[in-house]
Design an enzyme around this catalytic site. Structure first.
Site, PDB file in Angstrom:
ATOM      1  N   GLY A 188     -55.586 -17.847 -35.296  1.00 21.98           N
ATOM      2  CA  GLY A 188     -54.324 -17.741 -36.034  1.00 21.98           C
ATOM      3  C   GLY A 188     -53.289 -16.998 -35.229  1.00 21.98           C
ATOM      4  CB  THR A 190     -49.920 -11.957 -32.435  1.00 23.95           C
ATOM      5  OG1 THR A 190     -50.067 -12.913 -31.393  1.00 23.95           O
ATOM      6  CG2 THR A 190     -50.067 -10.567 -31.856  1.00 23.95           C
ATOM      7  CB  ALA A 191     -48.569 -10.690 -37.412  1.00 20.70           C
ATOM      8  CB  VAL A 192     -52.958 -12.748 -39.390  1.00 14.40           C
ATOM      9  CG1 VAL A 192     -54.210 -12.733 -40.240  1.00 14.40           C
ATOM     10  CG2 VAL A 192     -51.756 -13.097 -40.249  1.00 14.40           C
ATOM     11  N   GLY A 193     -53.956 -11.295 -36.610  1.00 11.95           N
ATOM     12  CA  GLY A 193     -55.044 -10.862 -35.719  1.00 11.95           C
ATOM     13  C   GLY A 193     -55.219  -9.356 -35.772  1.00 11.95           C
ATOM     14  CD  GLU A 210     -60.261 -18.470 -29.146  1.00 12.86           C
ATOM     15  OE1 GLU A 210     -59.454 -19.303 -28.699  1.00 12.86           O
ATOM     16  OE2 GLU A 210     -61.171 -17.961 -28.459  1.00 12.86           O
ATOM     17  CB  CYS A 244     -52.895 -22.236 -30.177  1.00 15.26           C
ATOM     18  SG  CYS A 244     -54.452 -23.047 -29.810  1.00 15.26           S
TER      19      CYS A 244
END
EC number: 1.2.1.3
Lengths: 451, 468
Positions: A188, A190-193, A210, A244
């Site tokens: 998904g 970056t923020a949710v990562g 990822e 992506c």
């Protein structure tokens, strides 16, 4: 409705029963998965069409073909992957057994994304099953038809307790993340990562993230522009730019900018015909929210090609922006849409510096007839992965680890790398209870001689 | 942020590419070797002041094992750094496909106090070998070693690329606010959580070498004398302050009876009748830890040892018998020279006991019957495992060293350290020619094209998989 705690608890109990560990069981589950993909091909393609306006052969090649390959590979290689690896011993351990045992981690969580909604949960699932784990699968709610189908199909083919599917949006996922897992693979943004990793930190759970970013594509003056642009067009506009590892933006010398536009324009005609909107092979933006987001990136930009949009159908035409300023909005966030900005640079040095001043991307592309130049760009930059003289393709070689670095992610998978991601490598040293004399050297009382 | 400038400086050095050439990395590693040689005496003295570390032990763990790691790395770096070419599929036969070993950038190594040189130096070897710039944060608890490292390491390593930061909890917290490209932490699980949470803010990958209670199962079928020696050695090394020490023993009542005199004999053999006078037995690192461990002596009954001396922070090599699972000593990692014995009825009960608890960093099983050792191995989970001995599995550089679950994530030693600090970058370098071969992948999509693609990309099953 069951709580997350119950679902995960049941998966853990099932894992603790030990039944996911024997290789025969794992192969049997992988075989069942393979059967599912073949028997339900029609339903899978229909779901992908409903979610992303993706047509049969297209969807098959992106989401089913690769998966069947991974399944075949895992089934063929499982025995050798799972075999204990004997290691080099030293003088003191000469008579001992020293090896690395591959063991399952336990209960792993796979959170998928909406852009390739089927393969992005299935491919990690293959590795997780192969490694002997129980797996909780959480497909993206944004690609709702595929999520619903996965939730229906998996329990029909696989062990229901070991491999549950959990559906839902942000609240459900947040609750899921409070549970303890032994590994989390998240695909998904970056923020949710960051949120996933912070949740994982509470349980000291290792993660594979990822993520994404802006994957740069440098086109050298010395290159076959027609070929380069055809390859770039394919990678950029597939899935309506929602990939992506799509080439996010182009860096090239100002002198070739207009030729790049011309070549892409010609290729687009070749691919989608005169009227892109009526081509069955051109997808749509997944929803209104993303449509509006991508459309707003066009504001104030020089549109050299495309730019047409239709909100009702979430259609955005293949678009190229020229002379884009590095400070503009379209150069700030990952585009994830069919908009290709071109930023001009005077030299490869400038391109390298440009790339290095930004977050490390998931993929990096460079086109040139000059092999040395390509080698130089690779050596002087950092990225998850690289394809030289093409785009996307490194994803399709399963012997290459697929993953990001820095903001584009951590960890990797595909092929054997999936198996290793979902395994614990346990060091084992088995000694003899006899032969105590060799140990005497290490026991106190210490002395110079012993040292 | 007080460290922003330092991190920035190292990042600039990183971006300059200084740490990439092999010659540079070899030179820095060789300088580390010289540090170990030149400062050997100072290291032995500092660790003795910090925790009464016997010079034999200090030489073994802080110098010898470190030099082994250094030599393995120097001998193999050239090979490890090379692009790793991978098998290709049909479509890519004419392409170049390889894994590039890229450094991460600026990495942070946080070390604990119990093996204060080893536990920063061995990760540092891998970090340098992999081409990174490094900030080293030694533990403030082993303050003599901390001072030695802060004052002298800089004389050996390039100060543009490698720095030592000292301080306590406050300083470490502020240090962790900065963005690093990798964080390597050795310490306790609660602090591991804090480190990983801080790392999550920057999406920094981590290796956490933590701890827990390492069980040691002793079956009824065994050579009691040898078991006693090997267990005593592992338990009392560094006065028990070892993350992989056997934390507690599981055995039958019968075996407990047999082991006791054997343990007593081993302890006497090692440390004499008054271990307090032995130069080979260490001390507890701090008053806080001394008091913590002393409080645990109330569990079960003292069968061997039990004497303490607060002034010296001395706790005698101690064995506690008939310890209950609910006793205080069974609730935390002991990290001291105290070995509790918990009685179980049989191997199955021992395995259940182990599996009901968080997965440990190390697991030990002793038996003359290899089937028993294998059963324990196969029915449990742990970072690492050693059958019929303690500690030794971590001295083999070809075995990965790391935890699982609460005992950690990631692994290192030997090549695994190099791999830890390396981003494995998948690279495919294609040719611009043969564009015709790409035709099946382009729109307009047709069934015919799909057929060609499938044929080109397919991994065919080679018959059925026969499993033993």
């Amino acid at each position: 409705m069951e709580s997350m705690q119950q679902v995960v608890g049941r998966a853990r109990a099932a894992f603790n029963s030990g039944r996911s560990r024997p290789l025969e069981f794992r192969i049997q589950q992988l075989k069942a998965l393979e059967r599912m993909v073949n028997e339900k091909e029609k339903e899978i393609l229909a779901a992908l069409k409903a979610d992303l306006h993706k047509d049969g052969p297209n969807a098959y090649s992106h989401e089913i073909m690769g998966l069947l390959g991974e399944l075949a590979l895992a089934m063929e290689k499982l025995q050798s992957w799972a075999a204990p690896q004997h290691v080099k011993k030293n003088l003191l351990t000469m008579r001992d057994e020293a090896y690395i045992r591959y063991e399952p981690l336990g209960v792993v969580l796979i959170i998928g994304a909406w852009n390739y909604p089927f393969i992005l949960v299935m491919q990690p699932l293959v590795g997780a099953i192969a490694a002997g784990n129980a797996v909780v699968v959480k497909p993206s709610e944004v690609s709702e038809n595929t999520a619903r189908l996965v939730a229906e199909l998996l329990p029909q083919y696989l062990d229901k307790e070991l491999y549950p599917v959990v559906t839902g949006g942000v609240p459900e996922t947040t609750e899921l993340l409070t549970q303890r897992f032994d590994h989390i693979l998240y695909t998904g943004n970056t923020a949710v990562g960051k949120i996933v990793m912070a949740a994982a930190a509470k349980h000291l759970t290792p993660v594979t993230l990822e993520l994404g970013g802006k994957s740069p594509c440098y086109i050298d003056k010395d290159c076959d522009l027609a070929v380069a642009c055809r390859r770039i067009t394919w990678g950029k506009y597939m899935n309506c730019g929602q990939t992506c590892i799509a080439p996010d933006y182009i860096l090239c010398d100002p002198s070739i900018q207009s030729k790049v536009v011309e070549n892409i324009k010609a290729t687009l005609q070749e691919f989608y015909g005169e009227d892109v909107k009526s081509s069955p092979d051109y997808e749509r933006i997944v929803n209104k929210r993303h449509f509006k987001r991508v459309k707003s990136l066009l504001e104030g930009q020089k549109i050299a090609l495309g730019g047409e949009t239709d909100e009702a159908s979430c259609f955005i035409a293949p678009t190229i922006l020229t002379d884009v300023s590095p400070e503009s909005k379209v150069m700030e966030e990952e585009i994830f849409g069919p908009v290709l900005p071109i930023v001009t640079v005077k030299s490869v040095e400038e391109a390298i510096e440009f790339i290095n001043h930004r977050e490390k991307p998931l993929a990096l592309y460079v086109f040139s007839n000059n092999k040395q130049l390509i080698k130089r760009v690779i050596s002087e930059t950092s990225s998850g992965g690289v394809t030289g003289n093409d785009v996307i393709m490194h994803f399709f070689l399963s012997t290459l680890p697929f993953g990001g670095v820095g903001h584009s992610g951590m960890g990797a998978y595909h092929g054997r790398h999936s198996f290793e991601t979902f395994s614990h490598r346990r060091a084992c040293l088995i000694k003899d209870l006899k032969m105590e004399s060799t140990n005497k050297m290490r026991y106190p009382p210490g002395s110079q001689k012993k040292v | 942020n007080p460290y922003a400038g330092l991190v920035s400086h190292l990042r600039a050095s990183w971006l300059s590419g200084k740490t990439r050439p092999m010659e540079y990395r070899m030179a820095q590693l060789e300088a580390l070797g010289r540090f170990l040689d030149d400062k050997k005496q100072e290291i032995l003295e500092a660790t003795e002041l910090d925790m009464g570390k016997p010079s034999f032990e200090a030489y073994f763990s802080e110098i010898l094992l470190c030099k082994n790691e250094l030599n393995v790395t120097l001998n193999n770096l050239c090979h490890w750094m090379k692009d790793e070419h991978v098998d290709k599929n049909l479509v890519m036969q004419l392409d170049s496909a390889f894994i590039r070993k890229d450094p991460y950038g600026v990495v942070l190594i946080i070390a604990p106090w119990n093996y204060p040189i080893h536990l920063f130096l061995v990760p540092l070897i891998g970090a340098i070998a992999a081409g990174n710039c490094v900030i080293i944060k030694p533990s403030e608890i082993s303050k003599n070693t901390e001072r030695l490292v802060a004052e002298t390491l800089g004389c050996y390593l390039d100060s543009d690329c490698f720095a030592v930061v000292t301080g306590g909890v406050q300083e470490t917290t502020r240090l962790l606010e900065n963005k690093f490209d990798y964080i390597f932490f050795t310490g306790s699980p609660p602090v591991g959580r804090i480190v990983m949470t801080a790392a999550a803010k920057h999406l920094t990958p981590v290796t956490l070498e933590l701890g827990g209670k390492n069980p040691c199962y002793v079956s009824d079928a065994c050579d009691v004398t040898n078991v006693a020696r090997r267990v005593a050695w592992g338990r009392f090394f560094n006065a028990g302050q070892t993350c992989i020490a056997p934390d507690y023993l599981l055995c039958t009542l019968e075996m407990q009876e047999k082991l006791m005199p054997a343990l007593r004999e081993a302890i006497t053999e090692f440390f004499g009748h008054n271990p307090k006078e032995s130069p080979d037995f260490g001390r507890i690192v701090s008053d806080k830890h001394f008091q913590r461990i002393r409080a645990l002596l109330g569990s079960g009954r003292v069968a061997i040892g039990g004497q303490t001396d607060e002034a010296e922070r001395y706790i005698a090599p101690t064995v506690l018998a008939d310890v209950q699972p609910s006793d205080p000593i069974m609730q935390e990692e002991i990290f001291g020279p105290v070995l509790p014995i918990v009685v179980v009825a049989n191997m199955d009960e021992a395995i259940d006991f182990i599996n009901a608890r968080p997965r440990p960093l190390a697991l030990y099983a002793f038996s003359c019957d290899s089937k028993v050792v294998n059963q324990v191995l196969e029915r449990t989970s742990s970072g690492g495992f050693c059958g019929n001995d303690t500690l030794m599995h971590v001295t083999l550089t070809s075995l990965p060293f790391g935890g699982i679950g609460n005992s950690g994530l990631g692994k290192y030693h030997g090549k695994f350290t190099f791999d830890t600090f390396t981003h494995q970058r998948g690279c495919l370098h294609r040719s611009m020619g043969l564009e015709a071969l790409n035709a099946p992948r382009y729109p307009p999509y047709t069934q015919q094209k799909l057929g060609l693609l499938t044929a080109a990309f397919e991994v065919k099953r080679r018959g059925t998989c026969t499993l033993l």
